[in-house]
Design a protein around this motif. Sequence first.
Motif, PDB file in Angstrom:
ATOM      1  N   TYR A 289       0.845  -1.191   0.000  1.00 44.98           N
ATOM      2  CA  TYR A 289       0.000   0.000   0.000  1.00 44.98           C
ATOM      3  C   TYR A 289       0.879   1.239   0.000  1.00 44.98           C
ATOM      4  O   TYR A 289       1.889   1.300   0.704  1.00 44.98           O
ATOM      5  CB  TYR A 289      -0.887   0.047   1.246  1.00 44.98           C
ATOM      6  CG  TYR A 289      -1.906  -1.060   1.298  1.00 44.98           C
ATOM      7  CD1 TYR A 289      -3.183  -0.863   0.789  1.00 44.98           C
ATOM      8  CD2 TYR A 289      -1.589  -2.295   1.850  1.00 44.98           C
ATOM      9  CE1 TYR A 289      -4.130  -1.875   0.829  1.00 44.98           C
ATOM     10  CE2 TYR A 289      -2.529  -3.315   1.899  1.00 44.98           C
ATOM     11  CZ  TYR A 289      -3.798  -3.098   1.384  1.00 44.98           C
ATOM     12  OH  TYR A 289      -4.725  -4.099   1.427  1.00 44.98           O
ATOM     13  N   THR A 290       0.481   2.223  -0.765  1.00 52.38           N
ATOM     14  CA  THR A 290       1.180   3.509  -0.734  1.00 52.38           C
ATOM     15  C   THR A 290       0.179   4.580  -0.312  1.00 52.38           C
ATOM     16  O   THR A 290      -0.969   4.578  -0.765  1.00 52.38           O
ATOM     17  CB  THR A 290       1.743   3.873  -2.125  1.00 52.38           C
ATOM     18  OG1 THR A 290       0.671   3.860  -3.064  1.00 52.38           O
ATOM     19  CG2 THR A 290       2.797   2.887  -2.573  1.00 52.38           C
ATOM     20  N   LEU A 291       0.608   5.434   0.583  1.00 52.78           N
ATOM     21  CA  LEU A 291      -0.249   6.506   1.101  1.00 52.78           C
ATOM     22  C   LEU A 291       0.560   7.788   1.097  1.00 52.78           C
ATOM     23  O   LEU A 291       1.592   7.864   1.760  1.00 52.78           O
ATOM     24  CB  LEU A 291      -0.650   6.220   2.557  1.00 52.78           C
ATOM     25  CG  LEU A 291      -1.132   4.819   2.901  1.00 52.78           C
ATOM     26  CD1 LEU A 291      -0.832   4.490   4.345  1.00 52.78           C
ATOM     27  CD2 LEU A 291      -2.612   4.732   2.628  1.00 52.78           C
ATOM     28  N   ASP A 292       0.124   8.758   0.347  1.00 47.04           N
ATOM     29  CA  ASP A 292       0.908   9.983   0.233  1.00 47.04           C
ATOM     30  C   ASP A 292       0.054  11.202   0.524  1.00 47.04           C
ATOM     31  O   ASP A 292      -1.105  11.266   0.132  1.00 47.04           O
ATOM     32  CB  ASP A 292       1.473  10.102  -1.193  1.00 47.04           C
ATOM     33  CG  ASP A 292       2.311   8.885  -1.578  1.00 47.04           C
ATOM     34  OD1 ASP A 292       2.896   8.273  -0.671  1.00 47.04           O
ATOM     35  OD2 ASP A 292       2.366   8.551  -2.775  1.00 47.04           O
TER      36      ASP A 292
ATOM     37  N   LEU B  20      -6.991   6.702   1.510  1.00 45.89           N
ATOM     38  CA  LEU B  20      -6.198   5.567   1.045  1.00 45.89           C
ATOM     39  C   LEU B  20      -6.602   5.314  -0.391  1.00 45.89           C
ATOM     40  O   LEU B  20      -7.439   4.468  -0.674  1.00 45.89           O
ATOM     41  CB  LEU B  20      -6.559   4.368   1.929  1.00 45.89           C
ATOM     42  CG  LEU B  20      -5.516   3.298   2.170  1.00 45.89           C
ATOM     43  CD1 LEU B  20      -6.003   2.369   3.254  1.00 45.89           C
ATOM     44  CD2 LEU B  20      -5.195   2.545   0.923  1.00 45.89           C
ATOM     45  N   LYS B  21      -6.039   6.072  -1.307  1.00 45.78           N
ATOM     46  CA  LYS B  21      -6.605   6.127  -2.638  1.00 45.78           C
ATOM     47  C   LYS B  21      -6.110   5.055  -3.588  1.00 45.78           C
ATOM     48  O   LYS B  21      -6.876   4.438  -4.315  1.00 45.78           O
ATOM     49  CB  LYS B  21      -6.367   7.503  -3.252  1.00 45.78           C
ATOM     50  CG  LYS B  21      -7.481   7.937  -4.170  1.00 45.78           C
ATOM     51  CD  LYS B  21      -7.093   9.140  -4.982  1.00 45.78           C
ATOM     52  CE  LYS B  21      -6.048   8.780  -5.997  1.00 45.78           C
ATOM     53  NZ  LYS B  21      -5.703   9.890  -6.879  1.00 45.78           N
ATOM     54  N   LEU B  22      -4.802   4.851  -3.641  1.00 45.29           N
ATOM     55  CA  LEU B  22      -4.279   3.913  -4.639  1.00 45.29           C
ATOM     56  C   LEU B  22      -4.509   2.469  -4.211  1.00 45.29           C
ATOM     57  O   LEU B  22      -4.214   2.103  -3.079  1.00 45.29           O
ATOM     58  CB  LEU B  22      -2.786   4.142  -4.851  1.00 45.29           C
ATOM     59  CG  LEU B  22      -2.393   5.348  -5.667  1.00 45.29           C
ATOM     60  CD1 LEU B  22      -0.982   5.176  -6.196  1.00 45.29           C
ATOM     61  CD2 LEU B  22      -3.333   5.592  -6.823  1.00 45.29           C
TER      62      LEU B  22
ATOM     63  N   LEU C 133       3.249   0.512   3.196  1.00 54.10           N
ATOM     64  CA  LEU C 133       2.919  -0.596   4.098  1.00 54.10           C
ATOM     65  C   LEU C 133       2.936  -1.877   3.287  1.00 54.10           C
ATOM     66  O   LEU C 133       2.258  -1.980   2.264  1.00 54.10           O
ATOM     67  CB  LEU C 133       1.523  -0.427   4.695  1.00 54.10           C
ATOM     68  CG  LEU C 133       1.285   0.782   5.575  1.00 54.10           C
ATOM     69  CD1 LEU C 133       0.444   1.799   4.850  1.00 54.10           C
ATOM     70  CD2 LEU C 133       0.587   0.366   6.853  1.00 54.10           C
ATOM     71  N   GLN C 134       3.742  -2.837   3.732  1.00 52.81           N
ATOM     72  CA  GLN C 134       3.753  -4.126   3.044  1.00 52.81           C
ATOM     73  C   GLN C 134       3.337  -5.214   4.019  1.00 52.81           C
ATOM     74  O   GLN C 134       3.778  -5.235   5.165  1.00 52.81           O
ATOM     75  CB  GLN C 134       5.155  -4.430   2.509  1.00 52.81           C
ATOM     76  CG  GLN C 134       5.620  -3.440   1.458  1.00 52.81           C
ATOM     77  CD  GLN C 134       6.906  -3.865   0.769  1.00 52.81           C
ATOM     78  OE1 GLN C 134       7.187  -5.054   0.651  1.00 52.81           O
ATOM     79  NE2 GLN C 134       7.679  -2.896   0.325  1.00 52.81           N
ATOM     80  N   CYS C 135       2.479  -6.118   3.538  1.00 54.75           N
ATOM     81  CA  CYS C 135       2.121  -7.271   4.355  1.00 54.75           C
ATOM     82  C   CYS C 135       1.799  -8.423   3.417  1.00 54.75           C
ATOM     83  O   CYS C 135       1.620  -8.222   2.216  1.00 54.75           O
ATOM     84  CB  CYS C 135       0.923  -6.957   5.246  1.00 54.75           C
ATOM     85  SG  CYS C 135      -0.558  -6.512   4.331  1.00 54.75           S
ATOM     86  N   TYR C 136       1.765  -9.630   3.940  1.00 53.35           N
ATOM     87  CA  TYR C 136       1.416 -10.762   3.087  1.00 53.35           C
ATOM     88  C   TYR C 136      -0.047 -10.677   2.710  1.00 53.35           C
ATOM     89  O   TYR C 136      -0.870 -10.111   3.448  1.00 53.35           O
ATOM     90  CB  TYR C 136       1.767 -12.092   3.764  1.00 53.35           C
ATOM     91  CG  TYR C 136       3.258 -12.273   3.841  1.00 53.35           C
ATOM     92  CD1 TYR C 136       3.999 -12.449   2.673  1.00 53.35           C
ATOM     93  CD2 TYR C 136       3.933 -12.203   5.053  1.00 53.35           C
ATOM     94  CE1 TYR C 136       5.379 -12.564   2.719  1.00 53.35           C
ATOM     95  CE2 TYR C 136       5.309 -12.319   5.110  1.00 53.35           C
ATOM     96  CZ  TYR C 136       6.036 -12.500   3.944  1.00 53.35           C
ATOM     97  OH  TYR C 136       7.395 -12.597   3.976  1.00 53.35           O
ATOM     98  N   GLU C 137      -0.351 -11.241   1.535  1.00 51.31           N
ATOM     99  CA  GLU C 137      -1.677 -11.075   0.940  1.00 51.31           C
ATOM    100  C   GLU C 137      -2.789 -11.435   1.914  1.00 51.31           C
ATOM    101  O   GLU C 137      -3.824 -10.784   1.947  1.00 51.31           O
ATOM    102  CB  GLU C 137      -1.772 -11.936  -0.324  1.00 51.31           C
ATOM    103  CG  GLU C 137      -2.931 -11.534  -1.205  1.00 51.31           C
ATOM    104  CD  GLU C 137      -3.025 -12.376  -2.473  1.00 51.31           C
ATOM    105  OE1 GLU C 137      -2.159 -13.242  -2.691  1.00 51.31           O
ATOM    106  OE2 GLU C 137      -3.982 -12.175  -3.226  1.00 51.31           O
TER     107      GLU C 137
ATOM    108  N   VAL D  65       7.330   1.929   5.901  1.00 48.10           N
ATOM    109  CA  VAL D  65       8.287   3.026   5.742  1.00 48.10           C
ATOM    110  C   VAL D  65       7.509   4.334   5.862  1.00 48.10           C
ATOM    111  O   VAL D  65       6.512   4.532   5.169  1.00 48.10           O
ATOM    112  CB  VAL D  65       8.981   2.982   4.357  1.00 48.10           C
ATOM    113  CG1 VAL D  65       9.936   4.169   4.209  1.00 48.10           C
ATOM    114  CG2 VAL D  65       9.706   1.666   4.142  1.00 48.10           C
ATOM    115  N   LEU D  66       7.952   5.202   6.762  1.00 41.51           N
ATOM    116  CA  LEU D  66       7.339   6.528   6.895  1.00 41.51           C
ATOM    117  C   LEU D  66       8.395   7.562   6.552  1.00 41.51           C
ATOM    118  O   LEU D  66       9.488   7.566   7.125  1.00 41.51           O
ATOM    119  CB  LEU D  66       6.844   6.747   8.337  1.00 41.51           C
ATOM    120  CG  LEU D  66       6.407   8.186   8.683  1.00 41.51           C
ATOM    121  CD1 LEU D  66       5.210   8.623   7.851  1.00 41.51           C
ATOM    122  CD2 LEU D  66       6.094   8.302  10.173  1.00 41.51           C
TER     123      LEU D  66
END
Lengths: 353, 353
Positions: free
Chosen positions: B7-10, B97-99, B73-77, B60-61
Amino acid sequence: DMAVRHYTLDFNLSTAVDSATAVSGLLSIFHEQELTETIHDTDGHGYLATFVGKNGRFVVLRVHSHGLVTVDLQCYEEDDIAQLDNVRECTALSFSLKLPALLRGAKVDRYWPTADGRLIEYDIDKVVYEENSDYQNIKILHSQQYGNILVLDGDINLAESDFPYTQAITGNGKENYAGKEVLILGGGDGGILAELVKQKPKMITMVEISFPELVIDGCKKYMRKTCGDILDNLKGDCYQILIQDCVPLLKKYVQEGRTFDYVINDLTAVPISTSPEEDSTWEFLRLILDLSIQVLHPSGKYFTQGNSANLTEALNLFEEQLGKLSCPVDFRKEVVCVPSYLEQYPFYQVLYL
Amino acid sequence: DMAVRHYTLDFNLSTAVDSATAVSGLLSIFHEQELTETIHDTDGHGYLATFVGKNGRFVVLRVHSHGLVTVDLQCYEEDDIAQLDNVRECTALSFSLKLPALLRGAKVDRYWPTADGRLIEYDIDKVVYEENSDYQNIKILHSQQYGNILVLDGDINLAESDFPYTQAITGNGKENYAGKEVLILGGGDGGILAELVKQKPKMITMVEISFPELVIDGCKKYMRKTCGDILDNLKGDCYQILIQDCVPLLKKYVQEGRTFDYVINDLTAVPISTSPEEDSTWEFLRLILDLSIQVLHPSGKYFTQGNSANLTEALNLFEEQLGKLSCPVDFRKEVVCVPSYLEQYPFYQVLYL
C-alpha cells in the motif's frame, strides 16, 4: 515539484537462473553506491535490508522465506538513476525492470483507479479547471490521447474522446429523435444535448443541478469537443437547460401528467455499494428511476449507464430494482468500450412491457 | 502463493488540515502495532523511519523536507490489515487511502504496461496457455471483462473482447470482400480470417510464421470467441493458411506478378524505437511494406495497425516511410478504441496515388 519516483523490481529465487549471484550482485551495487545499510530483524520472515544514499535515495531489499525477492528504489524525480541500469544489468538473467515507476507526490495526479478498484495510470499532464460546488469537486484534466477529462468527486466522468458514451446513452444511433420530446437528467458536460439537437427534436429539456453552474461553466470552456457551443446559451430553438434539482421537477411533471418520448438519465452510475436497502445512493437511484418511468410515454424509452462490467453484484441489484418499479418494464443491456474509462461498461435501455 | 500487498499513502503537509497530528497519529499507530522502529540518517533529506512488525509486516514513513509525506505498508496477501483502517482513520482529514495496493510476486501477473509506458493493472486471474516457440513467448491469460487475452512476448496482442481491432484492420465495415483476393500477413489468432470468410471472398491466403503452430494451437483452443472454428482446418472453401515465413512468399508473388485486392498486415505494431535507420524491426517493417505494395492490385488497399496514439514520434516515422516506397501511395489514419488495449490506437489504410 519534487515528486518521488518509486521503482519496484520483483523476482523469484526459484525461477532465477543464478539467484545467489543476483542477490549478492544487488548488494554489491548498493555498496558501490555508498548506500548506508541497515539489516532488520524480521523474526523469521526472511532477509530485510534498507539502504540510504546521497540525494535522498532509499532502497529496500527483501528476500522472503518462500523465495520472492522484492526491491524498492526511491529517488527524487530529477535524480540521476544510473544505478538502476546497473541493477537491471546484474539481474538481467532473472527478471527485467518491468513495472513503470510510481510517481509519488506529483502536482498532477496520474493515478485514477477504475470503478472495480484496479490501479491505472493516465497520461494526464495538466489540471485545466478546478472548482468546488456545494455538491461536488469538479476537475477538468488534460490527457494527450483523451483530450480534456471531466472528473467529478474523483471519478472519471467523461473525456473529449468519449463520443461512444454519448452514442451508447442515446441508443447507439438506432433511435430517431426528430420531432420527439426528450428529458435529460444531468448531462452537464453537454455531450448528449449537443448530439441530439442535431436531430431536430421537438424539445429537449435538460435538468442539471450544478449550482452555481460550475460543471456547465467548466465544460463550455474546456470540453468543447464534447459540447460544441450548445452550453453557451441555456435556451435554444429546440432545447432548454434548467439549473435545478430534478426531483421536484419530475414530481411536478408526474402531477401534470406530462410525458416524454425519451428520458435519458445521465445523473450517476449504478452505486458500487451492494446494500441497496440502506444506501442513500440506491434510494436516490430508485426514486429517480420510478419518477422517470412515470413521465415516460407508453411507447417511450429510458436510457441510462450501468457501471464497470466487473461489478456484477451491483449490476444484478440494479436489474432487480427494475423489477420492483410501480409499472412492469423490460430492459436491454449493451456493453460498450468508452475510451477513457479503461474498463468495459454496460448501458441500459428500459421500456414498458 | 505468498504474494505481498504493497500500500502507498501519500499526502502533503502543506495541504493537510492538521499535519502534525497526522504524522504523530501515524507514529502512535505504528507503535501500538508493536512495530520495531529504526530511524535513519538521511543527510538532510527529511525524516525517514522504518518499522518491522509481526507476520513480516513492514512500514516506511518518510517526511520529505519539502512537505511530502509518503507511507509504504507491506504485508502478506492474507494478513489481517486492520492496521490500515487505523491509518486511514487517523489521516482521514488530510488524505484518503486512494491507490489500490500493488500485488507483488503473485503467480499470475496483473500488471501489463501500455505501449506508451504507463502502469496498468488488468483483472487477470488465470494463465490458460503458455508455450515458447522459436520466435516468441506465447501466453493466453483470462480476464473477467475481456475474456481470454493473447500475449506475445509480454505485449497484449488481442482479447476476445477486441472485435473493434478486427473491424479496424479490415476497413471498419466499409469494404466489400465478396469475390476478392485477400492476403493476410500474420493474423494467427484467426480473428480477421473468421470475419472475412463470412463475406464470401474469392480466396484468402493467410501466412503465419508461428512454427511449431503454437499461436494457432493456443488460439483455436482458447480464443474461440475470436476465431470460431476457422483455425480447426488450415484449408477451407475460400481460404488457406500457410505456416511459413511471409518474406520469401511475398518475393515469389512479386516475381510471378501476382496481385491481391487487399493486403492486411497483422504482423507487428509500428516499432517503438525511433531509430529507423538502425533498428532491425524498422528494416523488417519497410521490407514487408514495400513487398506488400508490390503485390497490391492498382485499385487495392493495404491495411495495418499503428501503435499507441501517444507514440507520436514513432507514428510520424512510419508515415515518413510511406513516402519512401518504390511507388507513391496515399494513406488514411483512424484512431480506434480497442477494448483491452487501454490506450487510443491508430490504424492505417494505404492505397496507390
